[in-house]
Design an enzyme around this catalytic site. Sequence first.
Site, PDB file in Angstrom:
ATOM      1  N   SER A 154      -7.722   8.794 -48.149  1.00 23.58           N
ATOM      2  CA  SER A 154      -6.712   9.836 -48.298  1.00 23.58           C
ATOM      3  C   SER A 154      -5.508   9.308 -49.084  1.00 23.58           C
ATOM      4  CB  SER A 154      -6.321  10.332 -46.905  1.00 23.58           C
ATOM      5  OG  SER A 154      -5.546  11.484 -46.966  1.00 23.58           O
ATOM      6  N   ASP A 318     -15.200  17.892 -46.628  1.00 24.29           N
ATOM      7  CA  ASP A 318     -13.760  17.646 -46.764  1.00 24.29           C
ATOM      8  C   ASP A 318     -13.189  18.630 -47.787  1.00 24.29           C
ATOM      9  OD1 ASP A 318     -11.199  16.715 -47.170  1.00 24.29           O
ATOM     10  OD2 ASP A 318     -11.782  14.628 -47.514  1.00 24.29           O
ATOM     11  N   HIS A 351     -12.081  16.198 -43.571  1.00 22.77           N
ATOM     12  CA  HIS A 351     -11.317  15.043 -44.060  1.00 22.77           C
ATOM     13  C   HIS A 351     -11.329  13.890 -43.058  1.00 22.77           C
ATOM     14  CE1 HIS A 351      -8.494  13.006 -46.575  1.00 22.77           C
ATOM     15  NE2 HIS A 351      -7.505  13.058 -45.711  1.00 22.77           N
TER      16      HIS A 351
END
Lengths: 380, 205
Positions: A154, A318, A351
């Site tokens: 991320s 995601d 995610h």
Amino acid sequence: MQENNSVGIVAPQTAHFNKPLTLKSGVVLPQFDLVYETYGALNADKSNAVLICHALSGTHHVAGKYNENDKYPGWWDNLVGPNKPLDTNKFFVIGVNNLGGCHGSTGATSINPATNKPWGSQFPVLTVEDWVASQTLLADYLGIQQLAAVVGGSLGGMQALQWTIAYPDRVRHALVIASAPNLTAQNMAFNEVARQAIITDPEFHGGDYYAHGVVPRRGLRIARMLGHITYLSDDAMGAKFGRKLKDGVKYSFDAEFEMESYLRYQGDKFAGEFDANTYLRMTRALDYYDPALPFNNDLTMALSNVKAQFLVVSFTSDWRFSPARSREIVKALLDNECTVSYAEVTAAHGHDAFLMPDAHYHNILRAYLSNIEIGSDNAK
Amino acid sequence: MQNNVKITNIVGEFRQDFAIIANWVKFGSKVLDLGCGDGELLQFLRKSLEVKGYGVEKDDANWLACMKNGSNVIQMDLEDGLSGFEDQSFDTVILSQTLQAMHNTEEIVQEMLRVGREIIVTFPNFGYWRNRIQITGGRMPVSKTLPYQWYDTPNVHLCTINDFDQFCKNHKITILERKVITDGSEVGFMPNLFGNLAMYRLKTS
């Protein structure tokens, strides 16, 4: 009981930097601390160091526990340890709390030497570039000229990417996981709602809530609840909660659905331990990161000096950092004839999948990391 | 070709078709292997010709095997085309014994020609006499190169050498070289009847 593949009991350390750091914004931070942890041993030629960059709410506490009774280990303990995918028998692993964080590194809660009060609203807005610059200073401090790898998911993946752009000679491998070369408008919009929740909380006091002895709990809580929705896929939420009720319909606005009590629990927990000013700055750093911007939005140009080898990983479910965004990074690397592999992991968790110990995902990381050659192999 | 000397030393442990492919790939060139499986061909080309190689593979287990043997591998579905790759960005793009399993057959060949300056396509020749005998006997062919039963085969677009020659003609594709092999030996006489594996080196006309 001690797991035999755990790094065991760990302790954080603090590095103090007296040299002023000029931030991307132009603001100069006169001095700062970075709190960090290390796992495994640095080899003689210092060629086995791996830096883990954390995401929005992460910390330097990546693996291990602080004492025997610690309920939870570090946030990426499933990845880091002896014989784990990021094997501490081979690598010297560094976890660092980013500048502006609220877990020991200098941030808004720290004392501003100029006023002898918490920085609060006066603490500068930071960027991914600033974090990476400060991380190179930590590497210097530890005597490490070149990292074997930088690993991040991320926002952490953006830092790994930035290392290869800004310091091409200081990193040999980058593992960019569930990340993106910048945020889309929709992605930034979630950050804006989260910040508005915090900023409009009456207890925010323009960011100087420390002086009032309060924290903007409600705002932080809502920000986190919103975040959690975007970290999960629709399917994952459906599988986890569906439309399950805790105790039947009561015709009230209490947490009747299990999903609601999950979000409230996560929000409350987070609001009790995280700093709102840090949350604002972390989300802003996400918004601002855009390495292609100075190159007329040409990511291929932005990556033209990259020397590191890459593993890029995305997860099918995601939607906040979708596979398409990872493929943009891969394409720019291919355009530059960089050494790159790309895996698109079939995962239901959205995610959050990058933190899960999915067997195939971990096999991917293990295979890539075990191919990394290090110099004199005399780690313990 | 200069490649020959090096290859004969290494080819023993690899498949015969690899040796022919290696003769069509330049030393140190940039190669994209589509449907690269466990990366065996890429590894061979890397060791013998020091190519800068990338594989494309959809299957998780193959992807992992490829990574373990040290090949660069991009996970994507060839049926979606090669959108992540720039025009003419590879010296050679290879599709080894995968054409017959593609749904978008025309698209992938066009995409290969877009991305590669030259392309190599290999496929099992459906016109091979052993296949013809089985068909004549009233059954779908099952053999070493076509090891599947009709109901579980991934092969959806089987063709003969004559079919593929016609395909190239219709699509204005230049055949730079064609080799046909059976049990590791080259077949010169009536290749569409006696050839088991067809190998083409192609470029856009």
